[in-house]
Design an enzyme around this catalytic site. Structure first.
Site, PDB file in Angstrom:
ATOM      1  N   TYR A  95       0.799  -1.241   0.000  1.00 32.08           N
ATOM      2  CA  TYR A  95       0.000   0.000   0.000  1.00 32.08           C
ATOM      3  C   TYR A  95       0.827   1.285   0.000  1.00 32.08           C
ATOM      4  CZ  TYR A  95      -4.421  -2.358  -0.042  1.00 32.08           C
ATOM      5  OH  TYR A  95      -5.505  -3.107  -0.450  1.00 32.08           O
ATOM      6  N   GLU A 137      -8.673  -6.711   4.429  1.00 35.09           N
ATOM      7  CA  GLU A 137      -7.942  -7.825   3.805  1.00 35.09           C
ATOM      8  C   GLU A 137      -7.280  -8.709   4.864  1.00 35.09           C
ATOM      9  OE1 GLU A 137      -5.581  -5.819   0.741  1.00 35.09           O
ATOM     10  OE2 GLU A 137      -7.459  -5.039  -0.066  1.00 35.09           O
ATOM     11  N   ARG A 206      -5.036 -14.985 -12.898  1.00 38.15           N
ATOM     12  CA  ARG A 206      -6.397 -14.738 -13.380  1.00 38.15           C
ATOM     13  C   ARG A 206      -7.406 -15.298 -12.390  1.00 38.15           C
ATOM     14  NH1 ARG A 206      -3.572 -12.549 -16.352  1.00 38.15           N
ATOM     15  NH2 ARG A 206      -3.633 -12.354 -18.622  1.00 38.15           N
TER      16      ARG A 206
END
Ligand code: HEM
Length: 407
Positions: A95, A137, A206
């Site tokens: 972050y 999270e 993905r």
């Protein structure tokens, strides 16, 4: 706590940043990857090229900034993104890196208009927003590692079976290589698959929806082979999965996650609408209803180009005896002659509200939809016109979300 003055600066600069939104995020990604090339292994480069990711990130940051003094209002959006981050493996230490280059990008694009005061306010606000994500999270990491059969990071799975579902979609049945138990999940959730493709410089990650119900001894994903188009290159990962990956091969998966899930407590009828490979989360929901709540009224509408492109037709039909209140409708936008003679579809052409009204007997239902953006827009608009409340509409994008309202 942010000061009143900081909040004022943030709110008054959001409209300015919005004007430059995509430029700022493009610049941001250039800087990010230049200084942290290792992050190229976790971002989806196809999304970058289509600029959907830039728009999604910009929209999310500005939406958060607009609500900076009442962030709980955007928690549902944060939750959906946090699920994606957790599934990929984004860490708290990422972050500050993103924050740093976002600020530099703002400075670069705004030039002198970005005063020290403005940059300081955004630095503070970014930290507040980032902390909301990091906190959510952290909870998700803990939950996915702690639950029975759960795990941290990526786990090796063996491709037990590979099954062709249509001309363009194949299913992969995956079992843990370690022989251990499998985490449960909510129907509608997805997993991330992490691949090293020979000849490709970067790792590819993905997300694929789980396409069967939970509680089976395997996870099933069903993947569409994305062929190249003049405006879009072929999907590297989907083509690799289709052409190269065979039974016995190993795929690395993160634990299931995602906020698009069937509400199993709500007793009302369920309407499942999908287009193309958007059928995958719907199959998980439909199979789950067949296993756990067979008396539930369900309307299943699926659109495909034609019968050759139509995946899982027989699987859906095989559920009819198990779900006595299930109605199934198939729509083909361009049926082949043999589809027409076999009369396998119930509606020809694109979905529209007048037809939907003929097959959906009630508006007092939960609606779930998933498919190409064009279908999502059509369904969303139709349901809104019909007066379906937003709370009863649930949908999932493949790839970064786009707004359904700005049409
Ligand atoms: C996906 C926002 C921080 C990496 C996304 C998406 C949004 C978003 C809106 C798209 C979600 C979707 O697919 O529906 C944000 C915001 C952040 C933030 C507001 C900061 C407050 C980060 C950080 C990283 C990161 C720190 C790691 C360096 C990713 C990746 C994806 C993603 C890899 C998947 C999309 C792709 O690969 O194209 N984020 N993000 N994000 N984010 Fe973030």
């Amino acid at each position: 706590m942010l000061s009143k003055e900081t909040i004022r600066i943030i709110k008054s600069t959001v409209p300015v940043l919005e004007i430059h939104g995509v430029n700022i995020t493009k610049r941001f990604y250039q800087l990010l990857f230049l200084n942290h090339p290792e992050l190229l292994h976790i971002f989806n480069h196809a999304n970058q090229k289509q600029e959907r990711q830039q728009t999604a990130l910009a929209n999310a940051v500005y939406a958060a900034a607009m609500h900076i003094d009442h962030l709980p209002a955007i928690l549902p959006a944060v939750k959906q993104i946090a699920h994606k981050h957790r599934s990929i493996g984004i860490q708290a230490e990422h972050y500050p890196i993103v924050g740093k280059y976002l600020l530099v990008a703002i400075q670069d694009v705004l030039g002198e208009a970005a005063t020290e005061e403005i940059i300081a306010a955004w630095a503070e606000a970014y930290k507040v927003i980032a902390d909301v994500f990091i906190g959510m999270e952290a909870g998700m990491y803990e939950q996915s590692a702690r639950q029975a059969g759960g795990w941290e990071g990526y786990r090796d799975f063996v491709v037990k079976r590979k099954v062709k579902e249509s001309d363009v979609i194949s299913s992969f049945y995956l079992v843990p290589r370690d022989g251990g138990p499998l985490a449960g999940f909510e129907p509608g959730q997805y997993v991330s698959v992490k691949l090293e493709i020979p000849g490709e410089e970067y790792t590819q990650i993905r997300q694929y929806s789980l396409s069967d119900a939970p509680g089976k001894p395997y996870y099933r994903i069903s993947v569409k082979r994305e062929e190249g188009h003049p405006d879009r290159p072929a999907g590297k990962v989907s083509v690799y999965l289709h052409r190269q990956v065979k039974e016995g091969d190993i795929l690395r998966l993160s634990a299931p996650g995602g906020a698009f899930t069937l509400n199993r407590e709500d007793p009302r009828p369920v309407v499942l609408i999908s287009g193309g490979v958007g059928i995958t989360p719907m199959m998980s929901m439909l199979n789950t209803l067949a296993d756990t709540d067979p008396q539930r009224p369900v309307i299943f509408i699926h659109t495909a180009v034609n019968g050759n492109m139509h995946a899982m037709r027989e699987e859906v039909k095989s559920l009819l005896p198990k779900l006595p209140h299930l109605s199934v409708y198939f729509c083909y936008t361009r049926p082949t002659d043999s589809d027409k003679t076999a009369r396998v579809h119930h509606h020809e052409g694109y979905l529209n509200l007048p037809w939907m009204k003929t097959v959906i007997p009630t508006t007092d239902a939960q609606f779930y939809f998933c498919g190409p953006v064009s279908l999502m827009k059509t369904v969303y608009r139709a349901l809104k016109t019909w007066g379906i409340p937003a709370a009863d509409m649930h949908y999932e994008f493949f790839g970064p979300a786009v707004s359904l309202d700005d049409v």
